[in-house]
Design a protein around this motif. Sequence first.
Motif, mmCIF file in Angstrom:
data_model
loop_
_atom_site.group_PDB
_atom_site.id
_atom_site.type_symbol
_atom_site.label_atom_id
_atom_site.label_comp_id
_atom_site.label_asym_id
_atom_site.label_seq_id
_atom_site.Cartn_x
_atom_site.Cartn_y
_atom_site.Cartn_z
ATOM 1 N N ALA A 1 18.983 66.072 3.655
ATOM 2 C CA ALA A 1 17.764 67.079 4.320
ATOM 3 C C ALA A 1 16.932 65.524 5.017
ATOM 4 N N GLY A 2 16.685 66.877 6.005
ATOM 5 C CA GLY A 2 15.896 65.716 7.466
ATOM 6 C C GLY A 2 14.111 66.654 8.254
ATOM 7 N N THR A 3 13.833 65.559 8.088
ATOM 8 C CA THR A 3 12.667 66.570 8.695
ATOM 9 C C THR A 3 11.898 65.670 9.651
ATOM 10 N N ASN A 4 10.924 66.439 10.172
ATOM 11 C CA ASN A 4 9.765 65.610 11.184
ATOM 12 C C ASN A 4 8.549 65.655 11.033
ATOM 13 N N THR A 5 7.948 67.194 10.736
ATOM 14 C CA THR A 5 6.467 66.955 10.644
ATOM 15 C C THR A 5 6.602 67.160 8.863
ATOM 16 N N GLY A 6 7.390 67.317 8.467
ATOM 17 C CA GLY A 6 7.021 67.665 6.889
ATOM 18 C C GLY A 6 7.020 69.110 6.424
ATOM 19 N N ASN A 7 7.022 70.280 7.729
ATOM 20 C CA ASN A 7 6.233 71.697 7.240
ATOM 21 C C ASN A 7 8.247 72.320 7.647
ATOM 22 N N GLN A 8 8.713 71.693 8.062
ATOM 23 C CA GLN A 8 10.251 72.272 7.523
ATOM 24 C C GLN A 8 11.145 71.740 7.243
ATOM 25 N N PHE A 9 12.017 71.466 6.955
ATOM 26 C CA PHE A 9 12.831 70.142 6.110
ATOM 27 C C PHE A 9 14.200 70.783 6.309
ATOM 28 N N TYR A 10 15.353 70.611 7.248
ATOM 29 C CA TYR A 10 16.548 71.207 6.972
ATOM 30 C C TYR A 10 17.973 70.043 6.085
ATOM 31 N N PHE A 11 18.636 71.189 5.944
ATOM 32 C CA PHE A 11 19.367 70.610 5.027
ATOM 33 C C PHE A 11 21.155 70.893 4.590
ATOM 34 N N GLY A 12 21.354 69.599 4.592
ATOM 35 C CA GLY A 12 22.799 69.609 4.992
ATOM 36 C C GLY A 12 23.515 70.732 3.563
ATOM 37 N N ARG B 1 3.936 58.030 7.380
ATOM 38 C CA ARG B 1 5.469 58.567 7.945
ATOM 39 C C ARG B 1 6.124 58.578 6.643
ATOM 40 N N THR B 2 5.733 58.500 5.553
ATOM 41 C CA THR B 2 6.356 58.465 4.275
ATOM 42 C C THR B 2 5.834 60.776 3.760
ATOM 43 N N ASP B 3 6.981 60.723 3.775
ATOM 44 C CA ASP B 3 6.406 62.230 3.649
ATOM 45 C C ASP B 3 7.694 62.939 2.936
ATOM 46 N N THR B 4 7.269 63.922 1.720
ATOM 47 C CA THR B 4 9.297 63.789 1.228
ATOM 48 C C THR B 4 8.579 65.473 0.251
ATOM 49 N N GLN B 5 9.468 65.925 -0.381
ATOM 50 C CA GLN B 5 10.164 67.043 -0.970
ATOM 51 C C GLN B 5 10.581 66.604 -2.474
ATOM 52 N N TYR B 6 9.891 67.724 -3.035
ATOM 53 C CA TYR B 6 9.772 67.396 -4.359
ATOM 54 C C TYR B 6 10.396 68.995 -5.086
ATOM 55 N N PHE B 7 11.320 69.107 -5.698
ATOM 56 C CA PHE B 7 11.803 70.300 -6.309
ATOM 57 C C PHE B 7 11.218 70.763 -7.740
ATOM 58 N N GLY B 8 11.422 71.669 -7.899
ATOM 59 C CA GLY B 8 11.226 72.423 -8.755
ATOM 60 C C GLY B 8 12.359 72.552 -9.823
ATOM 61 N N PRO B 9 12.623 72.898 -10.991
ATOM 62 C CA PRO B 9 13.540 72.848 -11.385
ATOM 63 C C PRO B 9 14.678 74.139 -11.587
ATOM 64 N N GLY B 10 14.034 75.166 -11.145
ATOM 65 C CA GLY B 10 14.805 76.803 -10.290
ATOM 66 C C GLY B 10 14.364 77.999 -11.264
ATOM 67 N N THR B 11 13.961 78.618 -11.232
ATOM 68 C CA THR B 11 14.019 79.987 -12.181
ATOM 69 C C THR B 11 15.450 80.171 -11.663
ATOM 70 N N ARG B 12 15.593 81.106 -12.980
ATOM 71 C CA ARG B 12 17.309 81.930 -12.735
ATOM 72 C C ARG B 12 16.517 83.558 -13.138
ATOM 73 N N LEU B 13 16.922 84.366 -11.972
ATOM 74 C CA LEU B 13 16.785 85.674 -12.166
ATOM 75 C C LEU B 13 17.523 86.533 -12.341
ATOM 76 N N THR B 14 17.699 87.669 -13.403
ATOM 77 C CA THR B 14 18.650 88.502 -13.423
ATOM 78 C C THR B 14 18.326 90.223 -13.288
ATOM 79 N N VAL B 15 18.852 90.525 -12.588
ATOM 80 C CA VAL B 15 17.800 91.897 -12.890
ATOM 81 C C VAL B 15 18.835 93.427 -12.815
ATOM 82 N N LEU B 16 18.478 93.764 -14.105
ATOM 83 C CA LEU B 16 19.954 94.292 -14.588
ATOM 84 C C LEU B 16 19.653 95.640 -14.042
#
Lengths: 118, 110
Positions: free
Chosen positions: B90-101, A103-118
């Motif tokens: 953030a909450g998730t059940n399936t890992g395919n969808q994450f819902y954010f505060g 049940r260990t499901d996690t999401q890790y984020f990248g640092p982001g990309t700032r896009l500016t369109v002139l």
Amino acid sequence: GAVVSQHPSWVICKSGTSVKIECRSLDFQATTMFWYRQFPKQSLMLMATSNEGSKATYEQGVEKDKFLINHASLTLSTLTVTSAHPEDSSFYICSARLFSGGRTDTQYFGPGTRLTVL
Amino acid sequence: GQQLNQSPQSMFIQEGEDVSMNCTSSSIFNTWLWYKQEPGEGPVLLIALYKAGELTSNGRLTAQFGITRKDSFLNISASIPSDVGIYFCAGTNTGNQFYFGTGTSLTVIP
């Protein structure tokens, strides 16, 4: 820990050009990656879910022909903003799902990309 | 998509004070996550919770997975200036969808 990189971190382009943003999971394989857009002082807005080897799933209201997503490998997903216009200027963030089994499901984020369109 | 209710929306506190914020959902989750985002950067994972009732600490941060599985809490003890940022649940059940505060903006006054 799990690291996700994003490139470029900042891009400025002319209206009408296309911009490609890369998202890489550096030390793990990610079958699922996500692309978000964030406006100032707002929460993350999911644009699409990218699954390796298959077509991305876009959220309602997101133009799939405008925001092309390719998840060619287990460590790389790309977002191409085609024919960018000033209203596409935003902070784009990718993330990668790390599932360690059980049940260990996690999401890790990248640092982001700032896009500016002139 | 679904957004979780996060409160408070913003906090202004003195350095050294403790901070509490919470996140609620109308549906249950198997996993709750807490992130911190600083200006111009992507969110950074602080704590992950995988079991109802679970209490997990990361330094001065402590988070709890609510028994009902519809809420989660984050506490920061003895706040310092570098705690400034926006905190997202953030909450998730399936890992395919994450819902954010909606985020809690924290300002720490030295």
